[in-house]
Write a protein that holds these residues in place. Structure first.
Motif, PDB file in Angstrom:
ATOM      1  N   GLN A 151      35.025  53.510  44.639  1.00 44.70           N
ATOM      2  CA  GLN A 151      36.129  53.910  43.575  1.00 44.70           C
ATOM      3  C   GLN A 151      35.714  52.949  42.465  1.00 44.70           C
ATOM      4  OE1 GLN A 151      40.100  53.380  45.139  1.00 44.70           O
ATOM      5  NE2 GLN A 151      40.120  55.322  46.127  1.00 44.70           N
ATOM      6  N   THR A 152      35.405  53.967  41.440  1.00 45.95           N
ATOM      7  CA  THR A 152      34.867  52.967  40.014  1.00 45.95           C
ATOM      8  C   THR A 152      35.866  52.969  38.860  1.00 45.95           C
ATOM      9  OG1 THR A 152      33.950  55.183  39.627  1.00 45.95           O
ATOM     10  CG2 THR A 152      32.377  53.500  40.646  1.00 45.95           C
ATOM     11  N   ALA A 153      35.872  52.176  38.202  1.00 41.82           N
ATOM     12  CA  ALA A 153      36.694  51.890  36.832  1.00 41.82           C
ATOM     13  C   ALA A 153      36.086  51.056  36.116  1.00 41.82           C
ATOM     14  CB  ALA A 153      37.916  51.555  37.289  1.00 41.82           C
ATOM     15  N   TRP A 154      36.663  51.211  34.786  1.00 40.21           N
ATOM     16  CA  TRP A 154      36.126  50.281  33.617  1.00 40.21           C
ATOM     17  C   TRP A 154      37.162  49.415  33.175  1.00 40.21           C
ATOM     18  CZ3 TRP A 154      31.497  48.937  31.932  1.00 40.21           C
ATOM     19  CH2 TRP A 154      30.397  49.591  32.192  1.00 40.21           C
ATOM     20  N   TYR A 155      37.184  48.245  32.835  1.00 38.00           N
ATOM     21  CA  TYR A 155      38.146  47.085  32.386  1.00 38.00           C
ATOM     22  C   TYR A 155      37.471  46.615  31.185  1.00 38.00           C
ATOM     23  CZ  TYR A 155      40.388  47.346  36.918  1.00 38.00           C
ATOM     24  OH  TYR A 155      41.299  47.664  38.079  1.00 38.00           O
ATOM     25  N   LEU A 160      42.935  47.450  32.467  1.00 36.69           N
ATOM     26  CA  LEU A 160      42.094  48.783  32.741  1.00 36.69           C
ATOM     27  C   LEU A 160      41.992  49.422  31.361  1.00 36.69           C
ATOM     28  CD1 LEU A 160      41.414  50.990  35.002  1.00 36.69           C
ATOM     29  CD2 LEU A 160      43.777  51.725  34.889  1.00 36.69           C
ATOM     30  N   SER A 162      41.619  52.144  28.640  1.00 39.30           N
ATOM     31  CA  SER A 162      42.148  53.559  28.389  1.00 39.30           C
ATOM     32  C   SER A 162      41.209  54.420  27.649  1.00 39.30           C
ATOM     33  CB  SER A 162      43.514  53.311  27.488  1.00 39.30           C
ATOM     34  OG  SER A 162      43.764  54.902  27.037  1.00 39.30           O
ATOM     35  N   GLN A 172      29.037  59.683  35.062  1.00 36.75           N
ATOM     36  CA  GLN A 172      29.058  59.322  36.534  1.00 36.75           C
ATOM     37  C   GLN A 172      28.341  60.287  37.480  1.00 36.75           C
ATOM     38  OE1 GLN A 172      32.913  58.296  38.272  1.00 36.75           O
ATOM     39  NE2 GLN A 172      31.917  57.184  40.082  1.00 36.75           N
ATOM     40  N   CYS A 194      32.394  46.741  34.769  1.00 36.23           N
ATOM     41  CA  CYS A 194      32.277  47.837  35.722  1.00 36.23           C
ATOM     42  C   CYS A 194      32.615  47.433  36.971  1.00 36.23           C
ATOM     43  CB  CYS A 194      30.861  48.447  35.574  1.00 36.23           C
ATOM     44  SG  CYS A 194      30.461  49.491  36.885  1.00 36.23           S
ATOM     45  N   ARG A 204      31.561  43.836  40.803  1.00 37.03           N
ATOM     46  CA  ARG A 204      31.648  44.198  39.346  1.00 37.03           C
ATOM     47  C   ARG A 204      30.379  43.700  38.645  1.00 37.03           C
ATOM     48  NH1 ARG A 204      36.756  41.217  37.368  1.00 37.03           N
ATOM     49  NH2 ARG A 204      35.918  41.610  35.208  1.00 37.03           N
TER      50      ARG A 204
END
Length: 248
Positions: A151-155, A160, A162, A172, A194, A204
């Protein structure tokens, strides 16, 4: 007489069925690592995995063939008849999703296939500094390849991010995770991370975005015209001075 003949045929059917089942039960079949049907083999990045193909219930010597995908694997003499082994070494992420098939040489419809399911974590680490002029676009890319997919997300600054702003765009695939910011502003300064969650671990990569002042833009045509005027003025001055010297 017709009815008696029909009854006789009915009585013979069970015998035919038993005979047919016996033929199937004693028929030639292949097995790979004790599997007689296609199967998936889960493994990790290990030094080697061995696949062993066996011709079972044979009445004669049987030549066996191995294929990796659509390409035939070259086998040495002594490793082709009745039993054949191949070794995948080393097992890497490039082997994930590859199919190995053992086939009977004289009847290629008799075969067993193995799908390799190579599990590996993402190769995601480190940091990078990006110096971008204000008003220009920037893209940050991460290698998100893993199996199973994480599971990927950007901070941004450990919060986190928006993505409601239209200037932010995500791209992606199974191997790539990108964040693009259009026309960066001073407010975009910060550390972008990342983050990929895989199993019970987390990987990350940090990007330190530094938005620099916009370089002043000079009108090119005006600069060229000024250079031409100055050059001509200097040339005329030199020529005039030469004429004056000669007259003296």
């Amino acid at each position: 007489m017709v009815q008696r003949s029909s009854l006789t045929s009915l009585y013979k059917l069970p015998g035919l069925a038993v005979c047919f089942l016996a033929c199937v039960a004693t028929g030639l079949e292949l097995s790979v690592n004790n599997h007689t049907a296609d199967f998936s083999l889960s493994t990790h990045r290990v030094p080697a995995v061995t696949l062993s193909c066996l011709a079972q219930n044979r009445s004669q010597a049987e030549e066996l063939l191995w294929f990796r995908g659509d390409g035939q694997v070259e086998l040495k003499d002594g490793n082709k008849v009745n039993v054949s082994n191949i070794c995948v070494s080393p097992v890497s992420e490039d082997d994930n999703g590859v199919t190995f098939t053992c086939r009977l040489a004289r009847d290629k419809s008799v075969q067993v296939s193995v799908l390799l399911d190579v599990q590996f974590p993402p190769q995601l680490a480190g940091e990078e500094s990006l110096h971008i002029e204000e008003g220009k676009d920037v893209t940050m890319s991460c290698n998100a390849k893993s199996n199973p997919q994480g599971q990927t997300a950007w901070y941004k600054n450990n919060t986190l991010l928006s993505l409601q702003q239209s200037r932010y765009q995500l791209y992606q695939t199974s191997e790539l995770f990108q964040l693009s910011i259009q026309k960066v502003q001073k407010a975009d300064n910060g550390t972008y991370s990342c983050v990929l969650k895989y199993s019970e671990t987390q990987a990350r990569k940090d990007f330190h975005l530094i938005v620099e002042d916009k370089n002043p833009v000079f009108p090119t045509e005006a600069v060229i015209a000024a250079v031409v005027v100055v050059t001509l003025t200097v040339l005329f001055a030199i020529v005039a001075r030469k004429d004056k010297v000669f007259k003296v």
